[in-house]
Design a protein around this motif. Structure first.
Motif, PDB file in Angstrom:
ATOM      1  N   MET A   1       0.715  -1.099   0.055  1.00 36.86           N
ATOM      2  CA  MET A   1       0.086   0.022   0.046  1.00 36.86           C
ATOM      3  C   MET A   1       0.890   1.221   0.003  1.00 36.86           C
ATOM      4  N   ASP A   2       0.514   2.308  -0.785  1.00 34.80           N
ATOM      5  CA  ASP A   2       1.051   3.679  -0.763  1.00 34.80           C
ATOM      6  C   ASP A   2       1.292   4.091   0.760  1.00 34.80           C
ATOM      7  N   SER A   3       2.350   4.751   0.884  1.00 30.79           N
ATOM      8  CA  SER A   3       2.550   5.430   2.070  1.00 30.79           C
ATOM      9  C   SER A   3       1.573   6.658   2.505  1.00 30.79           C
ATOM     10  N   HIS A   4       1.064   7.045   1.543  1.00 27.21           N
ATOM     11  CA  HIS A   4       0.245   8.287   1.865  1.00 27.21           C
ATOM     12  C   HIS A   4      -1.404   8.095   1.422  1.00 27.21           C
ATOM     13  N   GLU A   5      -1.441   6.710   1.091  1.00 27.18           N
ATOM     14  CA  GLU A   5      -3.001   6.172   0.905  1.00 27.18           C
ATOM     15  C   GLU A   5      -3.556   6.069   2.349  1.00 27.18           C
ATOM     16  N   LYS A   6      -4.716   6.674   2.455  1.00 25.18           N
ATOM     17  CA  LYS A   6      -5.469   6.329   3.646  1.00 25.18           C
ATOM     18  C   LYS A   6      -6.133   4.846   3.823  1.00 25.18           C
ATOM     19  N   THR A   7      -6.030   4.267   4.946  1.00 24.52           N
ATOM     20  CA  THR A   7      -6.907   3.305   5.310  1.00 24.52           C
ATOM     21  C   THR A   7      -8.353   3.475   5.417  1.00 24.52           C
ATOM     22  N   ASP A   8      -9.071   2.404   5.500  1.00 25.15           N
ATOM     23  CA  ASP A   8     -10.487   2.420   5.632  1.00 25.15           C
ATOM     24  C   ASP A   8     -10.928   3.012   6.751  1.00 25.15           C
ATOM     25  N   GLU A   9     -10.233   2.521   7.793  1.00 24.68           N
ATOM     26  CA  GLU A   9     -10.527   3.166   9.107  1.00 24.68           C
ATOM     27  C   GLU A   9     -10.489   4.576   9.099  1.00 24.68           C
ATOM     28  N   GLU A  10      -8.936   5.162   8.658  1.00 28.88           N
ATOM     29  CA  GLU A  10      -8.783   6.619   8.625  1.00 28.88           C
ATOM     30  C   GLU A  10      -9.863   7.370   7.806  1.00 28.88           C
ATOM     31  N   LEU A  11     -10.410   6.731   6.568  1.00 26.02           N
ATOM     32  CA  LEU A  11     -11.371   7.607   5.850  1.00 26.02           C
ATOM     33  C   LEU A  11     -12.654   7.310   6.818  1.00 26.02           C
ATOM     34  N   LEU A  12     -13.134   6.446   7.341  1.00 26.40           N
ATOM     35  CA  LEU A  12     -14.373   6.470   8.250  1.00 26.40           C
ATOM     36  C   LEU A  12     -14.268   7.494   9.376  1.00 26.40           C
ATOM     37  N   GLU A  13     -12.953   7.620  10.001  1.00 25.76           N
ATOM     38  CA  GLU A  13     -12.998   8.436  11.225  1.00 25.76           C
ATOM     39  C   GLU A  13     -12.989   9.825  10.507  1.00 25.76           C
ATOM     40  N   GLU A  14     -12.472  10.123   9.604  1.00 32.46           N
ATOM     41  CA  GLU A  14     -12.520  11.537   8.949  1.00 32.46           C
ATOM     42  C   GLU A  14     -13.931  11.971   8.789  1.00 32.46           C
ATOM     43  N   ALA A  15     -14.871  10.843   8.116  1.00 30.41           N
ATOM     44  CA  ALA A  15     -16.316  11.033   7.786  1.00 30.41           C
ATOM     45  C   ALA A  15     -17.119  11.454   9.140  1.00 30.41           C
ATOM     46  N   MET A  16     -16.566  10.406  10.183  1.00 26.40           N
ATOM     47  CA  MET A  16     -17.423  10.895  11.244  1.00 26.40           C
ATOM     48  C   MET A  16     -17.166  12.101  12.048  1.00 26.40           C
ATOM     49  N   MET A  17     -15.964  12.540  11.777  1.00 27.11           N
ATOM     50  CA  MET A  17     -15.494  13.912  12.340  1.00 27.11           C
ATOM     51  C   MET A  17     -16.082  14.939  11.767  1.00 27.11           C
ATOM     52  N   SER A  18     -16.494  14.729  10.528  1.00 25.45           N
ATOM     53  CA  SER A  18     -16.857  15.853   9.671  1.00 25.45           C
ATOM     54  C   SER A  18     -18.674  15.853  10.123  1.00 25.45           C
ATOM     55  N   LEU A  19     -19.142  14.942  10.440  1.00 24.02           N
ATOM     56  CA  LEU A  19     -20.678  15.012  10.994  1.00 24.02           C
ATOM     57  C   LEU A  19     -20.840  16.071  12.277  1.00 24.02           C
ATOM     58  N   ASP A  20     -19.665  16.373  12.881  1.00 23.90           N
ATOM     59  CA  ASP A  20     -19.776  17.263  14.037  1.00 23.90           C
ATOM     60  C   ASP A  20     -19.631  18.630  13.538  1.00 23.90           C
ATOM     61  N   GLU A  21     -19.095  18.996  12.270  1.00 19.51           N
ATOM     62  CA  GLU A  21     -18.874  20.027  11.874  1.00 19.51           C
ATOM     63  C   GLU A  21     -20.133  20.887  11.680  1.00 19.51           C
ATOM     64  N   PRO A  22     -20.456  22.278  11.781  1.00 24.92           N
ATOM     65  CA  PRO A  22     -21.483  23.077  11.514  1.00 24.92           C
ATOM     66  C   PRO A  22     -21.633  23.183  10.025  1.00 24.92           C
ATOM     67  N   LEU A  23     -23.007  23.056   9.697  1.00 27.91           N
ATOM     68  CA  LEU A  23     -23.435  23.398   8.166  1.00 27.91           C
ATOM     69  C   LEU A  23     -22.862  24.932   7.925  1.00 27.91           C
ATOM     70  N   PRO A  24     -22.705  25.042   6.459  1.00 31.17           N
ATOM     71  CA  PRO A  24     -22.381  26.556   6.026  1.00 31.17           C
ATOM     72  C   PRO A  24     -23.666  27.384   6.322  1.00 31.17           C
ATOM     73  N   ASP A  25     -23.686  28.546   6.198  1.00 35.79           N
ATOM     74  CA  ASP A  25     -24.580  29.641   6.430  1.00 35.79           C
ATOM     75  C   ASP A  25     -25.057  29.696   4.931  1.00 35.79           C
ATOM     76  N   MET A  26     -26.200  29.295   4.644  1.00 34.47           N
ATOM     77  CA  MET A  26     -26.474  29.239   3.130  1.00 34.47           C
ATOM     78  C   MET A  26     -26.843  30.615   2.842  1.00 34.47           C
ATOM     79  N   THR A  27     -27.180  31.746   3.689  1.00 31.70           N
ATOM     80  CA  THR A  27     -27.465  33.033   3.493  1.00 31.70           C
ATOM     81  C   THR A  27     -26.288  33.709   2.796  1.00 31.70           C
ATOM     82  N   GLU A  28     -25.078  33.417   3.266  1.00 29.74           N
ATOM     83  CA  GLU A  28     -23.833  33.876   3.019  1.00 29.74           C
ATOM     84  C   GLU A  28     -23.691  33.301   1.371  1.00 29.74           C
ATOM     85  N   VAL A  29     -23.895  32.104   1.156  1.00 27.61           N
ATOM     86  CA  VAL A  29     -23.811  31.678  -0.182  1.00 27.61           C
ATOM     87  C   VAL A  29     -24.582  32.219  -1.266  1.00 27.61           C
ATOM     88  N   ASP A  30     -25.904  32.605  -0.785  1.00 32.83           N
ATOM     89  CA  ASP A  30     -27.032  33.184  -1.771  1.00 32.83           C
ATOM     90  C   ASP A  30     -26.585  34.596  -2.008  1.00 32.83           C
TER      91      ASP A  30
END
Length: 108
Positions: free
Chosen positions: A1-30
């Motif tokens: 495996m390539d040294s900078h290729e992420k494992t399934d566990e690392e990808l899953l951990e990143e995905a789970m952590m992103s669930l805790d991040e607040p959603l962007p303010d859509m008013t600013e996008v609009d």
């Protein structure tokens, strides 16, 4: 495996952590919308208006091809070409049409 290729566990951990991040303010996008990044699914009339003059909740008419949005200096309203009535009016902003089958009429 390539040294900078992420494992399934690392990808899953990143995905789970992103669930805790607040959603962007859509008013600013609009507010940042311009002719260069026009959303083809939203009325160009609505996109041209200041956010404060648009419906404050989600209305199905914003993306319906049968909706005709109109704005003057005093008023904003939406006319439905299927139901033959005004479906949103800035003088009654609390009335939001959230579901409608009108966008599916005429499709094969």
């Amino acid at each position: 495996m390539d040294s900078h290729e992420k494992t399934d566990e690392e990808l899953l951990e990143e995905a789970m952590m992103s669930l805790d991040e607040p959603l962007p303010d859509m008013t600013e996008v609009d507010e940042g919308m311009s002719a260069d990044n026009h959303n083809p699914n939203v009325s160009p009339t609505l996109e041209a208006l200041e956010v404060s003059r648009r419906p404050q909740g989600v209305t199905v008419c914003e993306t319906c091809p049968n909706s005709v949005w109109q704005a003057s200096k005093d008023k904003v309203q939406c006319y439905c070409r299927v139901m033959y009535l005004v479906t949103w009016d800035s003088n009654d902003p609390e009335t939001l049409l959230t579901h409608c089958d009108g966008e599916f009429l005429g499709q094969d």
